[in-house]
Design a protein around this motif. Sequence first.
Motif, PDB file in Angstrom:
ATOM      1  N   GLN A 143      24.033  62.820  -7.946  1.00  0.00           N
ATOM      2  CA  GLN A 143      23.000  62.244  -7.098  1.00  0.00           C
ATOM      3  C   GLN A 143      23.408  60.897  -6.528  1.00  0.00           C
ATOM      4  O   GLN A 143      22.960  60.506  -5.449  1.00  0.00           O
ATOM      5  N   GLN A 144      24.274  60.214  -7.236  1.00  0.00           N
ATOM      6  CA  GLN A 144      24.682  58.886  -6.782  1.00  0.00           C
ATOM      7  C   GLN A 144      25.579  58.999  -5.563  1.00  0.00           C
ATOM      8  O   GLN A 144      26.536  59.785  -5.540  1.00  0.00           O
ATOM      9  N   ASN A 145      25.286  58.186  -4.557  1.00  0.00           N
ATOM     10  CA  ASN A 145      26.096  58.177  -3.341  1.00  0.00           C
ATOM     11  C   ASN A 145      27.454  57.541  -3.608  1.00  0.00           C
ATOM     12  O   ASN A 145      27.554  56.494  -4.247  1.00  0.00           O
ATOM     13  N   ALA A 146      28.508  58.173  -3.059  1.00  0.00           N
ATOM     14  CA  ALA A 146      29.856  57.648  -3.241  1.00  0.00           C
ATOM     15  C   ALA A 146      30.065  56.389  -2.395  1.00  0.00           C
ATOM     16  O   ALA A 146      29.496  56.247  -1.304  1.00  0.00           O
ATOM     17  N   PHE A 180      33.167  51.575   2.891  1.00  0.00           N
ATOM     18  CA  PHE A 180      32.669  52.892   3.276  1.00  0.00           C
ATOM     19  C   PHE A 180      31.696  53.416   2.215  1.00  0.00           C
ATOM     20  O   PHE A 180      31.996  53.371   1.016  1.00  0.00           O
ATOM     21  N   SER A 181      30.574  53.905   2.654  1.00  0.00           N
ATOM     22  CA  SER A 181      29.617  54.504   1.732  1.00  0.00           C
ATOM     23  C   SER A 181      28.953  55.685   2.425  1.00  0.00           C
ATOM     24  O   SER A 181      28.991  55.797   3.659  1.00  0.00           O
ATOM     25  N   VAL A 182      28.373  56.556   1.618  1.00  0.00           N
ATOM     26  CA  VAL A 182      27.701  57.717   2.191  1.00  0.00           C
ATOM     27  C   VAL A 182      26.234  57.707   1.794  1.00  0.00           C
ATOM     28  O   VAL A 182      25.836  57.100   0.810  1.00  0.00           O
ATOM     29  N   LEU A 200      28.010  58.807   6.984  1.00  0.00           N
ATOM     30  CA  LEU A 200      29.001  57.810   6.582  1.00  0.00           C
ATOM     31  C   LEU A 200      28.630  56.464   7.167  1.00  0.00           C
ATOM     32  O   LEU A 200      28.451  56.355   8.384  1.00  0.00           O
ATOM     33  N   LYS A 201      28.533  55.441   6.319  1.00  0.00           N
ATOM     34  CA  LYS A 201      28.260  54.090   6.775  1.00  0.00           C
ATOM     35  C   LYS A 201      29.514  53.259   6.606  1.00  0.00           C
ATOM     36  O   LYS A 201      30.110  53.215   5.524  1.00  0.00           O
TER      37      LYS A 201
END
Lengths: 114, 120
Positions: free
Chosen positions: B56-59, B64-66, B77-78
């Motif tokens: 559940q945790q966003n990578a 860069f993060s999702v 993608l951020k």
Amino acid sequence: NAGVTQTPKFQVLKTGQSMTLQCAQDMNHNSMYWYRQDPGMGLRLIYYSASEGTTDKGEVPNGYNVSRLNKREFSLRLESAAPSQTSVYFCASSLGGAGGNTIYFGEGSWLTVV
Amino acid sequence: AQTVTQSQPEMSVQEAETVTLSCTYDTSESDYYLFWYKQPPSRQMILVIRQEAYKQQNATENRFSVNFQKAAKSFSLKISDSQLGDAAMYFCAYRSRGSAGGTSYGKLTFGQGTILTVHP
């Protein structure tokens, strides 16, 4: 840090000619793949090899053959090149074929068929 | 069959600003993996980040993060503090958990890509 190495980087072929794209990986990966990328599209799987001694068709296999020569090497052959095979070809490898194994790509081979 | 859709053919961002690239996918599977790859003009495919659907945790990988929304089948993608070197084509990709001999074995399904331009 070689990773996945493809040769040649660039090739121009005449319609009907044959050629082989060579690929080698030095990461001791079991699975290897060939993809093609056409303008404005993502990569599409041509053939893959889950492990040494096995090969299977992917999404767009027509017009191609492959050989898994050994654990390191996986070649792609065009027996009678057609203009529709003009594309950028990527070889890739992963530790295994299951989804959790990240796929690492070579730098691509630009092929033009005239 | 799985499909991946990137609805933004092109995006642009000012250097040091933040940009979000969108990706949606369609699947009937419950366990799978999602990836963002970067392709600069050299055409090299570079892995940016990966997400496991059961987590559940966003990578996150540095800038860069999702934002992974499993129910909505969305995987954006951020990129924070954008740099000129971030300019590239970005591909979202889906991969089944798969098993040897299965029809989805080894297959990475790509979206159409988003061209990101970074303005100085």
